[in-house]
Design an enzyme around this catalytic site. Sequence first.
Site, PDB file in Angstrom:
ATOM      1  N   ALA A  11       1.388  -6.289  31.780  1.00 56.80           N
ATOM      2  CA  ALA A  11       1.136  -7.309  30.748  1.00 56.80           C
ATOM      3  C   ALA A  11       0.990  -8.720  31.317  1.00 56.80           C
ATOM      4  O   ALA A  11       0.211  -9.523  30.805  1.00 56.80           O
ATOM      5  CB  ALA A  11       2.266  -7.289  29.726  1.00 56.80           C
ATOM      6  N   THR A  15      -1.405 -12.317  30.033  1.00 58.83           N
ATOM      7  CA  THR A  15      -0.843 -13.337  29.141  1.00 58.83           C
ATOM      8  C   THR A  15      -1.670 -14.622  29.187  1.00 58.83           C
ATOM      9  O   THR A  15      -1.813 -15.296  28.170  1.00 58.83           O
ATOM     10  CB  THR A  15       0.636 -13.636  29.468  1.00 58.83           C
ATOM     11  N   ASP A  93      -6.068  -3.516  27.235  1.00 59.23           N
ATOM     12  CA  ASP A  93      -6.990  -4.542  26.733  1.00 59.23           C
ATOM     13  C   ASP A  93      -8.393  -4.477  27.312  1.00 59.23           C
ATOM     14  O   ASP A  93      -9.294  -5.182  26.854  1.00 59.23           O
ATOM     15  CB  ASP A  93      -6.386  -5.939  26.970  1.00 59.23           C
ATOM     16  N   HIS A 110      -2.043   3.747  29.987  1.00 60.52           N
ATOM     17  CA  HIS A 110      -1.607   3.745  28.584  1.00 60.52           C
ATOM     18  C   HIS A 110      -2.792   3.773  27.620  1.00 60.52           C
ATOM     19  O   HIS A 110      -2.643   3.454  26.449  1.00 60.52           O
ATOM     20  CB  HIS A 110      -0.704   2.534  28.308  1.00 60.52           C
ATOM     21  N   CYS A 118     -10.009  10.286  16.702  1.00 58.93           N
ATOM     22  CA  CYS A 118      -9.510  11.047  15.555  1.00 58.93           C
ATOM     23  C   CYS A 118      -8.448  12.025  16.043  1.00 58.93           C
ATOM     24  O   CYS A 118      -8.673  12.771  16.994  1.00 58.93           O
ATOM     25  CB  CYS A 118     -10.648  11.803  14.880  1.00 58.93           C
ATOM     26  N   CYS A 121     -10.038  15.879  15.029  1.00 59.49           N
ATOM     27  CA  CYS A 121     -11.223  16.479  15.674  1.00 59.49           C
ATOM     28  C   CYS A 121     -11.542  15.842  17.024  1.00 59.49           C
ATOM     29  O   CYS A 121     -12.409  16.321  17.746  1.00 59.49           O
ATOM     30  CB  CYS A 121     -12.438  16.416  14.752  1.00 59.49           C
ATOM     31  N   CYS A 143     -11.200   9.422   9.571  1.00 58.58           N
ATOM     32  CA  CYS A 143     -12.336   9.908  10.350  1.00 58.58           C
ATOM     33  C   CYS A 143     -13.512  10.202   9.424  1.00 58.58           C
ATOM     34  O   CYS A 143     -13.365  10.877   8.405  1.00 58.58           O
ATOM     35  CB  CYS A 143     -11.943  11.179  11.109  1.00 58.58           C
ATOM     36  N   ASN A 209       4.930 -11.256  40.600  1.00 56.43           N
ATOM     37  CA  ASN A 209       5.536 -11.214  39.263  1.00 56.43           C
ATOM     38  C   ASN A 209       6.535 -12.354  39.123  1.00 56.43           C
ATOM     39  O   ASN A 209       7.243 -12.685  40.073  1.00 56.43           O
ATOM     40  CB  ASN A 209       6.252  -9.865  39.045  1.00 56.43           C
TER      41      ASN A 209
HETATM   42 ZN    ZN Z   1     -12.116  13.767  12.834  1.00 55.36          ZN
END
Ligand code: ZN
Length: 249
Positions: A11, A15, A93, A110, A118, A121, A143, A209
């Site tokens: 992160a 910033t 991001d 992440h 969705c 599906c 969806c 850091n």
């Molecule tokens: Zn779907």
Amino acid sequence: MANLVAFLTGAGISTDSGIPDYRGPQGVWTRDPDAEKLVTIDYYMADPEIRKRSWQMRHDTPALRAEPNSAHFAIAALHDSGVAMRVITQNIDGLHQKAGVPARKVLELHGSARTVVCTQCGDKTTLREAITRLDAGELDPACRICGGILKTATVMFGENLNQRTLLEATTVASACTVMYAVGTSLQVHPAAGLVGVAAEHGAKIVIVNAEPTPYDETADEVVREPIGTALPRLLSQLSDSAGSIDANQ
Ligand code: ZN
């Protein structure tokens, strides 16, 4: 094996681009623990009200509008200079790619907030499209193909990391000659453990850091100055030396 430069970013690198730190002392989730439910998969799937608040958070946070800063651009410039590199990021991001690092060289541990998936599906769309639907009054857009619950393609609390991405990141950590850990407190595993993997395989470790990390003792160099000035300085030295090596060959 040729030199491979690895970056592990968190992160703190974003910033300066106006993206809030969620877990830091002033972090969104630290100040409002209830907000953590918005990104916890069980709450999200079970409760339409949580989903509405979660979409509103995506709507209001500046991730889509944010621009890369000097640290993102310094990493992209290193790529442009021809140095073999990979970015492993805990951020969702997309700013490394926006700065110019090819997507295939960025491992998003992440996931990404720029993509919407969705849960039923697996159809993928964009956050931009979801935001357009929010603006049109759909508070919990479903969806369009199957009516399933949509979510950003991010790893929520209670979800596992993508194992393939993690495996690739571990391979990069094992193979790199230097690893820069930038703007990450190195407290969230398994991402933090990648520093240990790199060190065990003989890589030089540089930590940039503001706050101490559990790996400072392991590191060859610890840099406390602001990331926005530290990283361009460190990486220009690196590309200069890479350039002179090339020139001598
Ligand atoms: Zn779907």
